[in-house]
Write a protein that holds these residues in place. Sequence first.
Motif, short mmCIF file in Angstrom:
data_model
loop_
_atom_site.label_atom_id
_atom_site.label_comp_id
_atom_site.label_asym_id
_atom_site.label_seq_id
_atom_site.Cartn_x
_atom_site.Cartn_y
_atom_site.Cartn_z
N ASN A 45 -13.89 5.40 -0.84
CA ASN A 45 -12.63 6.13 -0.71
C ASN A 45 -11.71 5.51 0.33
OD1 ASN A 45 -11.24 8.34 -1.89
ND2 ASN A 45 -11.54 9.56 -0.04
N LEU A 46 -11.52 4.22 0.20
CA LEU A 46 -10.63 3.47 1.10
C LEU A 46 -9.56 2.78 0.28
CD1 LEU A 46 -13.34 1.86 3.40
CD2 LEU A 46 -11.83 3.77 3.97
N VAL A 47 -8.39 2.66 0.87
CA VAL A 47 -7.24 2.14 0.14
C VAL A 47 -7.50 0.74 -0.43
CG1 VAL A 47 -6.15 1.38 2.30
CG2 VAL A 47 -4.75 1.70 0.27
N THR B 233 -4.09 6.66 -3.17
CA THR B 233 -3.46 5.43 -2.70
C THR B 233 -3.44 4.41 -3.82
OG1 THR B 233 -5.58 4.52 -1.98
CG2 THR B 233 -4.30 5.75 -0.35
N VAL B 234 -2.47 3.53 -3.77
CA VAL B 234 -2.49 2.36 -4.66
C VAL B 234 -2.25 1.11 -3.81
CG1 VAL B 234 -0.05 2.50 -5.29
CG2 VAL B 234 -1.68 1.36 -6.82
N ASP B 235 -3.04 0.10 -4.09
CA ASP B 235 -2.99 -1.18 -3.41
C ASP B 235 -2.55 -2.20 -4.46
OD1 ASP B 235 -4.06 -3.82 -2.85
OD2 ASP B 235 -5.27 -2.97 -1.25
N LEU C 179 -14.64 9.95 -4.55
CA LEU C 179 -14.82 8.51 -4.64
C LEU C 179 -15.53 8.00 -3.38
CD1 LEU C 179 -11.28 7.32 -5.86
CD2 LEU C 179 -13.29 7.91 -7.24
N TRP D 57 0.85 -1.20 0.00
CA TRP D 57 0.00 0.00 0.00
C TRP D 57 0.88 1.24 0.00
CZ3 TRP D 57 -4.24 -0.78 4.36
CH2 TRP D 57 -5.11 -1.80 3.94
N ALA E 139 -2.56 1.86 -13.47
CA ALA E 139 -2.68 0.74 -12.52
C ALA E 139 -3.45 -0.41 -13.16
CB ALA E 139 -3.38 1.20 -11.24
N MET F 195 -9.07 -8.71 -11.57
CA MET F 195 -9.18 -7.49 -12.38
C MET F 195 -10.36 -7.60 -13.36
SD MET F 195 -6.77 -5.84 -10.91
CE MET F 195 -6.95 -4.29 -11.80
N ALA G 1 -4.23 -4.45 -8.82
CA ALA G 1 -3.84 -3.06 -8.60
C ALA G 1 -5.10 -2.23 -8.49
CB ALA G 1 -2.98 -2.56 -9.77
N THR G 2 -5.17 -1.45 -7.42
CA THR G 2 -6.39 -0.68 -7.14
C THR G 2 -6.03 0.71 -6.64
OG1 THR G 2 -7.43 -2.73 -6.38
CG2 THR G 2 -8.55 -0.66 -5.82
N VAL G 3 -6.60 1.73 -7.27
CA VAL G 3 -6.55 3.07 -6.69
C VAL G 3 -7.91 3.27 -6.01
CG1 VAL G 3 -6.41 5.54 -7.17
CG2 VAL G 3 -4.90 3.93 -8.38
N GLY G 4 -7.91 3.17 -4.69
CA GLY G 4 -9.17 3.17 -3.96
C GLY G 4 -9.53 4.51 -3.36
N ALA G 5 -8.53 5.31 -3.02
CA ALA G 5 -8.77 6.58 -2.34
C ALA G 5 -8.09 7.70 -3.10
CB ALA G 5 -8.25 6.53 -0.91
N LEU G 6 -8.76 8.81 -3.21
CA LEU G 6 -8.23 9.96 -3.94
C LEU G 6 -8.87 11.22 -3.41
CD1 LEU G 6 -6.79 11.37 -6.34
CD2 LEU G 6 -8.72 10.74 -7.76
N ARG H 196 -14.04 -6.61 -12.13
CA ARG H 196 -14.24 -5.33 -11.45
C ARG H 196 -15.18 -4.39 -12.20
NH1 ARG H 196 -8.81 -3.80 -8.22
NH2 ARG H 196 -8.51 -5.87 -7.34
N LEU I 62 2.39 2.83 3.07
CA LEU I 62 1.39 2.71 4.15
C LEU I 62 1.46 1.32 4.78
CD1 LEU I 62 -1.72 4.35 2.46
CD2 LEU I 62 -0.08 5.42 4.00
N VAL J 119 -10.52 -0.85 -1.06
CA VAL J 119 -11.88 -1.11 -1.57
C VAL J 119 -12.02 -0.47 -2.96
CG1 VAL J 119 -14.35 -0.85 -1.16
CG2 VAL J 119 -12.79 -1.12 0.79
N PRO K 22 -13.71 1.48 -5.69
CA PRO K 22 -14.77 2.50 -5.57
C PRO K 22 -16.04 2.07 -6.32
CG PRO K 22 -12.68 3.52 -6.20
CD PRO K 22 -12.49 2.03 -6.32
N THR L 276 -4.10 6.14 -12.21
CA THR L 276 -5.20 5.20 -12.01
C THR L 276 -5.40 4.32 -13.24
OG1 THR L 276 -6.28 6.80 -10.55
CG2 THR L 276 -7.67 5.04 -11.44
#
Lengths: 413, 413
Positions: free
Chosen positions: B274-276, A286-288, B271, A217, A251, B234, A264-269, B237, A324, B278, B280, A248
């Motif tokens: 908006n969690l690292v 963030t990128v996971d 988003l 993370w 990713a 992937m 690969a996930t950009v979940g928060a921005l 999603r 993270l 999860v 969106p 994004t």
Amino acid sequence: MSDTPVVRIDGERLLASLRALGQVGALDGGGVCRLAFSDADRLGREWTVARMRELGLRVQVDAIGNVVALYEGRESLPPVMIGSHIDTVRTGGLYDGNYGVLAGLEVVAALREAGLRTRRPLAVAFFSNEEGARFQPDMMGSLVYVGGLPLQQALATRGIDGSTVGDELDRIGWRGDAPVGAPQVDSYVELHIEQGPVLDRLGVQIGVVEGVQGISWSEYTVTGVSNHAGTTPMAMRHDAGLVAARATVFARELATRLGGAQLATVGALALTPNLVNVIPNRAVFTVDLRHTDAATLAQAEREFEAFVQAAAEAEGARCERRSLARFDPVHFDPRVVDRIEQEARALALSHRRMPSGAGHDAQMLARVCPAGMIFVPSVGGLSHNVREHTEPADLVQGAQLLLQVVRRLADRP
Amino acid sequence: MSDTPVVRIDGERLLASLRALGQVGALDGGGVCRLAFSDADRLGREWTVARMRELGLRVQVDAIGNVVALYEGRESLPPVMIGSHIDTVRTGGLYDGNYGVLAGLEVVAALREAGLRTRRPLAVAFFSNEEGARFQPDMMGSLVYVGGLPLQQALATRGIDGSTVGDELDRIGWRGDAPVGAPQVDSYVELHIEQGPVLDRLGVQIGVVEGVQGISWSEYTVTGVSNHAGTTPMAMRHDAGLVAARATVFARELATRLGGAQLATVGALALTPNLVNVIPNRAVFTVDLRHTDAATLAQAEREFEAFVQAAAEAEGARCERRSLARFDPVHFDPRVVDRIEQEARALALSHRRMPSGAGHDAQMLARVCPAGMIFVPSVGGLSHNVREHTEPADLVQGAQLLLQVVRRLADRP
């Protein structure tokens, strides 16, 4: 299991116990909230330990609040442990964690009612604060158990509400006196809902978990220049939001190109100032990244960071990365994995080898003993969600498989 | 201006008046906050009208709080109006709006001190709530003035703090009794800082504003499916954030391809959850499209919407568009634009024809009379920013040009 009497899980009682524990900290409209070391967690612990005592198990609580219940074996050897957790996220479901613990108790109950004892003792454990929703890191209790985090550091951890683990453990009365890391474990099996869509989509009953993906993370902060959207020519822009958007999109491209297990996930921005007519001067995202292979995960991290740096540079923006969280992939012991596969076959359950995408206590126990996991399907892949659901038949089948596996492990020569 | 005596702006007095008005509602550390119809706006109005009365002007206030100060001409004809606004955004600078009003008063002061009257009267006006930072829409006062928004509707407008324009106007005592839309105007000139980087970057002293770009603001809501970042392959999603990112990248590509005056900005994005870890399930973002040509702007709108729809569909997500604002391009009257260009040349000021990227009261007045605008450079293109700055020499030159232009317009046969 031709050489031993068949012992059957009491499916109705398992389902009833899941519903009963789900009433502790229940949310209006469904789901449950039992954040680690909260009053609801205390009530959940009391309910579960009462069930352990009903089964005549010897219960011990260590200094981080991990609970281990022992069912004596025919010989005095290290136990085969069945473990998971009973804390939940803020909007949790009834199964994540709880299922593994309560199924473990049903395994013991079934053996006890059949008057059977395995060669090695069985232990049913729940580890403190697996979710990390209130106190970070997650998997805290099992990490302390295996010596990966000093007890004092764990106790001093401050949560999102400002309290510390130690104070909260004292407040709810669950700081125990058993030595941390005891008993020494022969092997470890965790039964869990998949928390993903694969088994459900494929219509497969059992996931034979080979390991846990490595997790990386990162948080990126891109700094550009804020300016008026109506007066700044395109060529004069330093748009931090555009850099985040390019990252994004990349990713997804990266995960698709690396293929297979790469996620690969950009979940928060968050954009600043986040106004319709202002070019963003700051984007924090963030990128996971996850992969079962350590080298591929490291490659994905390198490629992603290089891309973001180059995209920022091309836009005349600056970019900083902050890690993270980072866990290398975990590979479960082939002896446990193979055993699970064999027993699934013996029970004529459809099954599939797969990695776990989420973190679990099993990956901590894997540091000190042969460990493995069994997955059952999650309907729609939903988890960490009040609508989390697994079909009753799947729950019962999973518990039956757990029974066969731990019995084999505990009875082996 | 060979046939008339040269009249010079008092540059020092202009700069001093800008500083003085900038003290009203001043922010610690620089800049100013005089949101429309606030107490600070009331104090700014009082200060400015006191200056108008010092100059012997007849001041009238209409029912939306627009203020017009008249300097009699040699004949009783419709006046040539110099206008702008004195309200500011929450973190405004000293020049946006204020400069045009105070320069207008300096034009009158210079003519008065020279004992000159133009053939047509001159009017110096400030329109209510140009910024729209507290009550939407922006340019409210001038829109009501030209009959584009019914007075009662404007008065009933509820602001971000829940109050209405009418109540706030009454509270600060600036609901006047002059007829809305009076006087009828011969022509209109607005002097303003550019609020963009073009003149500053090119080192050009004067922008001869040919019109105002058309503006199209839309909000898109993309709905996908939220799922665990570690367990969802992937290919399974439905990532709403990815669709927003693709749209953001496309906005830049579209503007670059259409070229020239086309602007496209994704300024706001949120988003959910908006969690690292999860994916969106929801992305709400805005796009701000601008062009001086109506057909090209409409093309950009169509292409952008088609792209977002297709990107959503490809991701298995849904997408909805909501229009937030839409203004067709405005073209200023060539007689006013040419006059500004000629006078700039006569004063040997470097100049450049350009569109305005931002909205201005002039575009409203253009509905009822020949109108035009003069821009002076903004250092670094900064505006709506406490660091907004224009060099003193540029401020004084702009005011001198304004004097020449309105004198020519007011004296023409």
